[in-house]
Enzyme design. Structure first.
Site, mmCIF file in Angstrom:
data_model
loop_
_atom_site.group_PDB
_atom_site.id
_atom_site.type_symbol
_atom_site.label_atom_id
_atom_site.label_comp_id
_atom_site.label_asym_id
_atom_site.label_seq_id
_atom_site.Cartn_x
_atom_site.Cartn_y
_atom_site.Cartn_z
ATOM 1 N N GLU A 133 -31.334 18.351 -37.717
ATOM 2 C CA GLU A 133 -32.135 17.320 -38.325
ATOM 3 C C GLU A 133 -32.252 16.084 -37.879
ATOM 4 O O GLU A 133 -33.010 15.289 -37.809
ATOM 5 C CB GLU A 133 -31.787 17.301 -39.898
ATOM 6 C CG GLU A 133 -32.286 18.547 -40.698
ATOM 7 C CD GLU A 133 -31.354 19.813 -40.775
ATOM 8 O OE1 GLU A 133 -31.454 20.507 -41.748
ATOM 9 O OE2 GLU A 133 -30.398 19.890 -39.861
ATOM 10 N N ASP B 102 -24.392 33.415 0.919
ATOM 11 C CA ASP B 102 -22.431 33.403 1.000
ATOM 12 C C ASP B 102 -21.979 32.326 0.479
ATOM 13 O O ASP B 102 -20.796 32.411 0.139
ATOM 14 C CB ASP B 102 -22.462 33.592 2.594
ATOM 15 C CG ASP B 102 -22.993 32.470 3.404
ATOM 16 O OD1 ASP B 102 -23.905 31.566 2.906
ATOM 17 O OD2 ASP B 102 -22.855 32.602 4.764
ATOM 18 N N ASN C 24 -19.430 38.479 11.869
ATOM 19 C CA ASN C 24 -18.914 39.740 11.088
ATOM 20 C C ASN C 24 -19.616 40.165 9.924
ATOM 21 O O ASN C 24 -20.253 39.692 9.212
ATOM 22 C CB ASN C 24 -17.449 39.530 10.753
ATOM 23 C CG ASN C 24 -16.503 39.385 11.956
ATOM 24 O OD1 ASN C 24 -16.633 40.082 13.055
ATOM 25 N ND2 ASN C 24 -15.603 38.350 11.909
ATOM 26 N N GLU D 155 -27.201 24.214 0.031
ATOM 27 C CA GLU D 155 -27.560 24.399 1.470
ATOM 28 C C GLU D 155 -26.524 23.148 2.248
ATOM 29 O O GLU D 155 -27.146 22.400 2.946
ATOM 30 C CB GLU D 155 -28.759 24.378 2.170
ATOM 31 C CG GLU D 155 -29.611 25.749 1.762
ATOM 32 C CD GLU D 155 -28.900 26.903 2.502
ATOM 33 O OE1 GLU D 155 -28.124 26.713 3.509
ATOM 34 O OE2 GLU D 155 -29.263 28.104 2.031
#
Length: 733
Positions: free
Chosen positions: A315, A527, A428, A576
């Site tokens: 309120e 990643d 990898n 990024e």
């Protein structure tokens, strides 16, 4: 049957031919303020027959005998139920629930309502919902889906599961109801009915109200105090109440102090008020109950509201009244900027400081909980319910898709709940089986292929092999989490775009083919984001609400956690971090830009500089060996710098300068508590980066920031696993 007698059977089968009986049960002064606007609308509707049941503290003199207010508002009461067992402790609350369950059936059998309207999260409301559900009476729950932070949450969510229909106040509450498997077709985002009254109130007519309740104080020259016991921690709750009174006495302005509600611990709070003699303190006005119209005026003109009442969160926001919310009783609720939380209100000094910060400030009004049209929406919703009275009452739950149930034997029960995790990087490709505790039970690593077809073929083969290995290890795979370079839409499991580090890796749907092949749910994220999630669940981010992770590998990625949530951004381009520009005319970056931090400090950037030195015969120093067939990499540059190669040292220093400058920009933008560096380059950068931050960042940012190296062997893999484990076991991602 004679022609004069009504066909009651036909009337029951065709509810549209008769009035709909709607029973509103009110238990206390707070819920009546929410239900009264609905009751007025029902009374005026020619298709509705309003039934009113009054119970709980309405009928207790110590709490203002507020049933009189209901009668003064012109409502005919169909049933009075004394349901409160006095004692104001945990046992009394439980006994009150039982007493209500004994008395309510007689009333509901007599009234035979088509719909029972129940409000909120009080134990009285739980009795109502339980009784109605067992008697096959449809229930409309008002203000479900909210979170406050006490036992009220458990009660509120229990009522949600018993109720057939829901009128909630905010979109976040609506989404919580959906996550609790409620049917979207039975959920109304109405807003709070109280706001219908709040937004039309004339709060400038305050003279008589302030004279009556605030000892004639001028507007903004008094404080309203509303503190209730926290039943899950009564001892600390009483201590906090004492400290609040100490702070208010020291602050020395007129205070309107409300007696607490009837929850366990309220008797001790009342004794504290008596013991301190506050009835005789000229600065204090003590109130059991104030008519709601007058309470609105009192709250709207207060210099501050203090305590732990939901009125301060809900309120007070309509008027921009400053609020000091003490403790964690309302900490889960959505609040406007007028609310200052003191989570650990464990000293008088903290509370007094908060009052000084808030008193007499003016904030813009917030309409988080309503726009003034809630009752109109609720009445339309009730009319819609009326049309379906002839349909089965059994409610259904909307569960998320699940795998088919399989029979269990002892081996299945003893399986280790695990996730398949994938880390697909520029160099990898790793696949691992990871347990709920973050233990890597099995891992395989291959070089990342250069084309999309080869990459997907290798990934599928590795995943199939890992699932077979999981059976041997007695691991139950809950799902597959994939960490990949590039910009990712985690909701769709799509790689949207990638730099040249990963060729042919744009507009790639990873979820569909992998899920179809392995019949497991699949989650995908960037990643850097996965590394942040790995740190948050298993690493140095545990317990931290605001931190940044930088993953330093072939490229540079990162993840940002703010207020305990991973930041994805509007187009999934947040964090990024490798592409923060640190120089206007720097080296070319794999993204197509120039001067990105990745072009200075990534593994590829160091490899580029190492090759330049090697071609100029300036890389190798005594103690280094490089065969003719061995490729020059970043590790050779690091080794040369460690062995005293000045030109190699200069390259590493420049990388630290670039990385430190990028982190300074992040410190000044999101102000994290610490920065975690991951990847094989992290140990070689941490000291240099810290020095740059101390030199370049604002002193307030540099003095408090912690820059640390991750302890995790595979943060991105662990983060990918954490997505699976958190969702599959708690459904929070």
């Amino acid at each position: 049957m004679s022609s004069e007698e009504p066909d009651t059977t036909k009337e029951q089968l065709n509810p549209g031919n008769r009035k709909m009986k709607v029973c509103v049960a009110t238990c206390n002064r707070a819920d009546y303020s929410k239900l009264a606007p609905i009751m007025c609308a029902l009374r005026e509707d020619l298709d509705m027959e309003l039934q009113v049941v009054v119970m709980g503290t309405h009928l207790i003199d110590d709490y203002g005998s507020t049933y009189r207010v209901i009668q003064q508002d012109g409502f005919e009461v169909d049933g009075f139920l004394h349901t409160i067992v006095r004692g104001e402790d945990e046992a009394a609350m439980a006994e009150s629930v039982g007493l209500a369950l004994v008395k309510l059936p007689d009333v509901l059998v007599r009234l035979k309502p088509d719909l029972l309207i129940v409000h909120g999260d009080r134990f009285d409301a739980l009795s109502l919902a339980t009784c109605a559900a067992l008697m096959n009476i449809r229930i409309l729950h008002i203000e479900g889906g909210e979170v406050s932070g006490t036992i009220d949450d458990s009660i509120r969510h229990s009522i949600t599961k018993l109720a057939h229909y829901h009128a909630c106040c905010t979109d976040r509450a609506r989404r919580r109801l959906l996550s609790m498997c409620e049917d979207n077709d039975r959920i109304l985002l109405s807003g709070c009915p109280t706001y219908d009254k709040l937004l039309s109130s004339h709060t400038r007519n305050y003279g008589s109200v302030l004279a009556r309740w605030a000892h004639g104080a001028d507007p903004k020259e008094y404080i309203v105090a509303l503190q209730h016991p926290v039943t899950t921690n009564i001892t600390d709750s009483l201590k906090m109440f004492d400290l609040m009174l100490d702070a208010l006495l020291d602050f020395g302005v007129k205070t309107v102090l409300f007696f607490p509600n009837i929850d366990a611990g309220s008797k001790e709070m009342t004794r504290t008020i008596r013991r301190r003699g506050l009835e005789h303190n000229p600065n204090f006005s003590l109130c059991k109950h104030i008519p709601y119209d007058q309470f609105i005026i009192l709250m709207a003109n207060a210099g501050c509201l203090i305590g732990n009442s939901s009125a301060g969160i809900r309120e007070a926001g309509a008027f921009g009244t400053p609020v000091v919310n003490l403790g964690k009783r309302q900490i889960g609720r959505e609040a406007g900027e007028n609310v200052l939380h003191v989570k650990d209100a464990d000293t008088k000094g903290k509370i007094l400081h908060a009052i000084n910060l808030q008193y007499k400030k003016q904030f813009p009004s917030s309409h988080i909980y309503g726009d003034g049209h809630a009752c109109q929406r609720i009445m339309m919703f009730i009319h819609k319910i009326r049309e379906s009275l002839d349909k089965p009452i059994q409610k259904t739950f909307i569960f998320p898709p699940m795998r088919d149930t399989v029979s269990q034997d002892i081996d299945h029960i003893l399986e280790t709940q695990s996730a398949l995790a994938v880390d697909l990087g520029g160099t990898n490709l790793r696949v691992a089986i990871i347990s709920q505790q973050g233990e890597i039970l099995y891992k395989m690593t291959e070089l990342t292929p250069g084309t999309y077809e080869e990459r997907m073929d290798l990934l599928m083969r590795m995943l199939v092999e890992a699932t077979s290995k999981a059976v041997q290890l007695s691991c139950r795979i809950l799902g597959i989490g994939i960490s990949t370079g590039g910009r990712v839409n985690p909701h769709e499991g799509m790689v949207l775009h990638s730099t040249k580090i990963l060729e042919e890796w744009s507009s790639i749907d990873l979820r569909t083919p992998i899920s179809s092949k392995l019949h497991l749910p699949v989650w995908v994220d960037n990643d850097g984001n996965c590394a942040a999630l790995g740190e948050k669940k298993f690493g140095k981010g545990v317990g931290s609400e605001d931190f940044i992770t930088l993953i330093l590998g072939t490229g540079i990625g990162g993840g940002i956690v703010l207020n305990n949530d991973l930041v994805h951004g509007a187009n999934f381009c947040a964090a990024e971090l490798g592409h923060i520009t640190v120089s206007m005319d720097g080296p070319d970056c794999m993204c197509g830009n120039t001067g990105c931090v990745e072009s200075y400090a990534s593994g590829l950037a160091l490899q580029r500089e190492a090759k330049k030195l090697h071609d100029a015969d300036e890389l190798l120093v005594p103690g280094m060996h490089l065969t003719d067939s061995e490729e020059v990499t970043a590790k050779h540059l690091i080794q040369a710098a460690q062995l005293g190669n000045k030109k190699a040292e200069k390259v590493v220093e420049r990388a630290c300068e670039a990385l430190g400058s990028a982190i300074c920009s992040l410190l000044h933008t999101v102000n994290p508590s610490h920065v975690i560096l991951c990847g094989h380059l992290a140990p070689h950068y941490v000291d240099g980066v810290h020095e740059v931050i101390q030199r370049r960042a604002l002193p307030s940012a540099a003095s408090s920031i912690q820059v640390m190296v991750s302890d995790l062997e595979e943060p991105a893999l662990l983060g990918a696993a954490s997505i699976v484990l958190e969702y599959a076991t708690r459904r929070i991602y």
